[in-house]
Design an enzyme around this catalytic site. Structure first.
Site, short mmCIF file in Angstrom:
data_model
loop_
_atom_site.label_atom_id
_atom_site.label_comp_id
_atom_site.label_asym_id
_atom_site.label_seq_id
_atom_site.Cartn_x
_atom_site.Cartn_y
_atom_site.Cartn_z
N HIS A 186 -8.77 -13.15 -11.94
CA HIS A 186 -7.39 -13.74 -12.76
C HIS A 186 -6.98 -12.75 -13.61
CE1 HIS A 186 -6.50 -17.14 -10.13
NE2 HIS A 186 -7.36 -16.80 -10.12
N ARG A 218 -1.48 5.91 -10.36
CA ARG A 218 -1.89 6.72 -12.07
C ARG A 218 -2.21 5.62 -12.40
NH1 ARG A 218 3.58 8.75 -10.86
NH2 ARG A 218 4.51 6.94 -11.63
N ASP A 264 -11.44 -20.03 -0.65
CA ASP A 264 -10.82 -20.36 -1.53
C ASP A 264 -9.56 -21.71 -0.54
OD1 ASP A 264 -9.32 -20.15 -3.35
OD2 ASP A 264 -8.15 -18.75 -3.60
#
Length: 369
Positions: A186, A218, A264
């Site tokens: 997170h 990038r 989860d």
């Protein structure tokens, strides 16, 4: 007691043979067919271990009215988890108000059940930008005093905490020094910050690709840093949170010994579609997919036996066992389980040839069906 003529999946090889159990542990494994309970046509794997699960079957660890309700949820969920082959799990909270977090830790401190060796705090020290389905109102800055109180109330059972390292890199060191496994997640961390987090002691990544700065050629960010440096990497193999081709990529380019399958799972797991909660957040489940009103993924309805089947469809039995049993055990310091080896706990799942659960042993005793 002996289980014989069964296909045994160990970390090293798979073969047909015999597992001898004594006093709740595996005494011996043989590549011979011996006298014992004949399990011809069956497969023996270690009990599944889920170190990141919020709920199942109408019960959860993210919303409750009092400590007694939390404990009731915990024990009812244990019965449901074992039906899916889970013999060890870490109840996982989300970002909560301080008083609720302390209540959860206090409750875990009152549980003396080695199938529930501790708790995973997913937050509250995360980044608001990648809160996902967590309630941003309760996100706060890293607080070592609060963590120490959690450890005291839980009687040392805080196994892991998901944190955003950009909030305070030194906090990673504090957690590691306290014996807690810091997990990066997170987070909006860039590559350099995430790399430093692993240098400072973070040894896990929470559900890679989900709720974190996305990869860009990038700006590789936390995702490439995790692939390069994280000792253990959580993945949710429901083929919703991560496309199966991405999991194939990880299996090809990341050592399988570093990958940890988690569910989860949330309160709606195993139930019909409808409206549910995750902490203080209302979520909708449609076709097994859990979403917030903003359309963000909100946990999963995955069970670990289905996670296992999904992984077998991509790789093989041995690697699926590593990701669902041994790696999660090692990722939180549980060295007495997670594999079929002499001396380990006799937590064993017996599967048929279609990978359906036939029975589950916990410390050598049948608990399911």
């Amino acid at each position: 007691m002996k289980l014989t003529n069964v296909k045994i999946i160990t970390p090293y090889k798979e073969f047909k043979g015999t597992i001898e159990i004594e006093k709740g542990r595996i005494k011996r494994i043989s590549e011979e067919i011996e006298e014992g309970e004949n399990l011809e046509g069956m497969i023996a794997v270690p009990g599944f271990i889920d170190i990141h699960t919020h709920g199942i079957g109408g019960y959860d660890f993210t919303s409750w009215n009092n400590k007694d309700e939390f404990l009731r949820n915990l024990l009812e969920m244990k019965k449901l988890y074992v039906k899916h082959g889970v013999t060890t799990f870490l109840p996982t909270t989300v970002t909560l108000p301080r008083e609720n977090l302390m209540e959860a830790c206090r409750a875990i401190g009152e549980i003396y059940d080695d199938a529930i060796p501790g708790i995973h705090l997913e937050g509250p020290y995360i980044n608001e930008k990648y809160a996902g389905a967590q309630d941003p109102r309760y996100i706060r800055i890293p607080d070592i005093k609060e963590v120490r109180e959690c450890l005291e109330l839980s009687k040392g059972k805080v196994k892991t905490i998901t944190v955003a390292p950009e909030k305070n890199l030194d906090f990673i060191k504090y957690l590691s020094d306290l014996g807690i496994h810091p997990s990066v997640g997170h987070t909006d961390a860039d590559y350099e910050t995430a790399a430093k987090a692993f240098l400072y002691g973070a040894d896990r990544t929470t559900h890679l690709f989900n709720a974190m700065r996305p990869f860009h050629h990038r700006d590789p960010g936390v995702i490439l840093a995790s692939i390069n440096f994280s000792k253990y990497i959580e993945i949710i193999p429901d083929f919703i949170h991560i496309d199966k081709e991405v999991i194939k990529f990880l299996l090809n380019y990341v050592d399988v010994n570093r990958l940890v399958a988690i569910t989860d799972s949330i309160i709606a797991t195993g139930l019909n579609d409808g409206y549910y909660t995750l902490g203080k957040t209302i979520i909708t489940v449609r076709g097994g997919k859990a979403l917030t009103k903003e359309g963000k993924l909100a946990g999963s309805t995955l069970t670990m036996d289905n996670a296992f089947k999904n992984l077998v469809s991509l790789r093989d039995l041995k690697d699926a066992v590593l990701m669902t049993s041994l790696n999660p055990a090692l990722a939180v310091g549980l060295y007495d389980r997670g594999s079929l080896e002499p001396g380990k706990r006799a937590d064993i799942v017996i599967l048929d040839e279609s990978l359906r659960i036939n029975r589950v042993y916990v410390k050598g005793e049948i608990v399911e069906p």
